[in-house]
Design a protein around this motif. Structure first.
Motif, mmCIF file in Angstrom:
data_model
loop_
_atom_site.group_PDB
_atom_site.id
_atom_site.type_symbol
_atom_site.label_atom_id
_atom_site.label_comp_id
_atom_site.label_asym_id
_atom_site.label_seq_id
_atom_site.Cartn_x
_atom_site.Cartn_y
_atom_site.Cartn_z
ATOM 1 N N LEU A 257 -4.305 -0.448 -11.201
ATOM 2 C CA LEU A 257 -4.594 0.205 -9.924
ATOM 3 C C LEU A 257 -4.509 1.723 -10.022
ATOM 4 N N LYS A 258 -3.745 2.221 -10.972
ATOM 5 C CA LYS A 258 -3.578 3.660 -11.116
ATOM 6 C C LYS A 258 -4.886 4.364 -11.445
ATOM 7 N N ASP A 259 -5.859 3.607 -11.941
ATOM 8 C CA ASP A 259 -7.154 4.189 -12.301
ATOM 9 C C ASP A 259 -8.153 4.151 -11.155
ATOM 10 N N ASP A 260 -7.751 3.590 -10.030
ATOM 11 C CA ASP A 260 -8.654 3.459 -8.882
ATOM 12 C C ASP A 260 -8.446 4.637 -7.932
ATOM 13 N N GLN B 23 -5.655 7.720 -3.457
ATOM 14 C CA GLN B 23 -5.748 8.275 -2.107
ATOM 15 C C GLN B 23 -4.732 7.620 -1.186
ATOM 16 N N LEU B 24 -4.555 6.313 -1.338
ATOM 17 C CA LEU B 24 -3.570 5.596 -0.531
ATOM 18 C C LEU B 24 -2.165 6.129 -0.801
ATOM 19 N N ALA B 25 -1.853 6.348 -2.067
ATOM 20 C CA ALA B 25 -0.538 6.892 -2.427
ATOM 21 C C ALA B 25 -0.338 8.278 -1.817
ATOM 22 N N CYS C 42 7.728 0.714 -0.551
ATOM 23 C CA CYS C 42 8.305 -0.240 -1.506
ATOM 24 C C CYS C 42 7.259 -1.243 -1.984
ATOM 25 N N THR C 43 6.420 -1.709 -1.052
ATOM 26 C CA THR C 43 5.361 -2.651 -1.420
ATOM 27 C C THR C 43 4.377 -2.017 -2.391
ATOM 28 N N LEU C 44 4.028 -0.760 -2.150
ATOM 29 C CA LEU C 44 3.112 -0.060 -3.050
ATOM 30 C C LEU C 44 3.710 0.074 -4.451
ATOM 31 N N GLN C 45 4.996 0.327 -4.520
ATOM 32 C CA GLN C 45 5.646 0.444 -5.821
ATOM 33 C C GLN C 45 5.634 -0.899 -6.562
ATOM 34 N N LEU C 46 5.857 -1.986 -5.828
ATOM 35 C CA LEU C 46 5.806 -3.308 -6.442
ATOM 36 C C LEU C 46 4.401 -3.630 -6.956
ATOM 37 N N LEU C 47 3.394 -3.303 -6.143
ATOM 38 C CA LEU C 47 2.011 -3.533 -6.565
ATOM 39 C C LEU C 47 1.662 -2.676 -7.777
ATOM 40 N N ASP C 48 2.192 -1.480 -7.791
ATOM 41 C CA ASP C 48 1.946 -0.567 -8.908
ATOM 42 C C ASP C 48 2.484 -1.138 -10.212
#
Length: 227
Positions: free
Chosen positions: A46-49, A54-56, A34-40
């Motif tokens: 970040l999608k270009d990193d 890799q984290l996803a 959920c935190t990753l989705q919020l950061l996204d």
């Protein structure tokens, strides 16, 4: 093709610790996701990193692992009911025919009419067979063949799933039914363990023959009558 060992039945007790670990991981993993989705949403760049991607992927692997561990914990508990195996096998063949055509592979099904109705857990046997067919698709390339066959012998239903794919090396063949052993990228190494345990819970057996560069054949044997 070379032969490896058939299944060795296990008790469910040896998986209890694994199931407990899976349960403990699931809640914090959900929060992380959920935190990753919020950061996204907050930082679309970040999608270009590559590290973010890799984290996803790593989080998704953990999610798949916890699901597999849950399946592993439940697969020994079966509910028997009469199942029409002609319908099940024909349905599985239809389900994968389009995929085979899209991938340029040849899928055939040799399923004689009048297979006996057997007493089994339909959902779990379906899951076990699907696991084997998915492995066959993953091991094959364009132009290869996958074949599903069924027959009756000595009061048992024999189902074989054969492919003309890459095959399995002798050293890997000895380990394929061991948990967390996999050569597939992103694989959990639990698919065949779950399959073996499901078959064992039905008082059945599973064998595998394989040779590198030639292909692989899994043979599942199930009793026609459960007592």
């Amino acid at each position: 093709m070379e032969q490896t060992s058939s299944y060795i039945p296990e008790t469910s007790a040896e998986y209890m610790n694994i199931a407990q670990i899976s349960h403990e991981i699931r809640n914090p993993l959900t929060l992380i996701n959920c935190t990753l989705q919020l950061l996204d949403c907050r930082y679309p760049q970040l999608k270009d990193d590559d590290l973010w991607l890799q984290l996803a992927d790593d989080v998704e692997y953990l999610r798949q692992l916890t699901l597999s561990l849950s399946d592993l914990n439940r697969c020994g508990h079966v509910r028997f009911s009469p199942v029409n195996m002609n319908q099940m096998l024909a349905g599985i063949a239809r389900q994968y025919l389009v995929l085979a055509q899209n991938q340029g592979k040849h899928l055939s099904a040799v399923i004689p009419e009048g297979l006996p109705v057997i007493s089994c857990d339909e959902v779990k046997i379906h899951q076990a067979l699907i696991n084997l067919i998915k492995n066959a698709f993953e091991a094959t390339a364009q132009g290869d063949t996958i074949e599903i066959c069924a027959r009756v012998a000595r009061k048992r239903l024999i189902i074989s799933i054969m492919d003309t794919g890459t095959g399995i090396s002798p050293e890997n063949l000895e380990q394929i039914f061991q948990p967390f052993v996999t050569k597939k990228q992103g694989g959990t190494g639990l698919g065949l363990v779950i399959t073996k345990k499901i078959i064992a819970a039905h008082k059945g057996s599973i064998r595998v023959y394989s040779r590198e560069g030639i292909g692989t054949k899994f043979i599942v044997s199930l009793p026609i009558a459960q007592k």
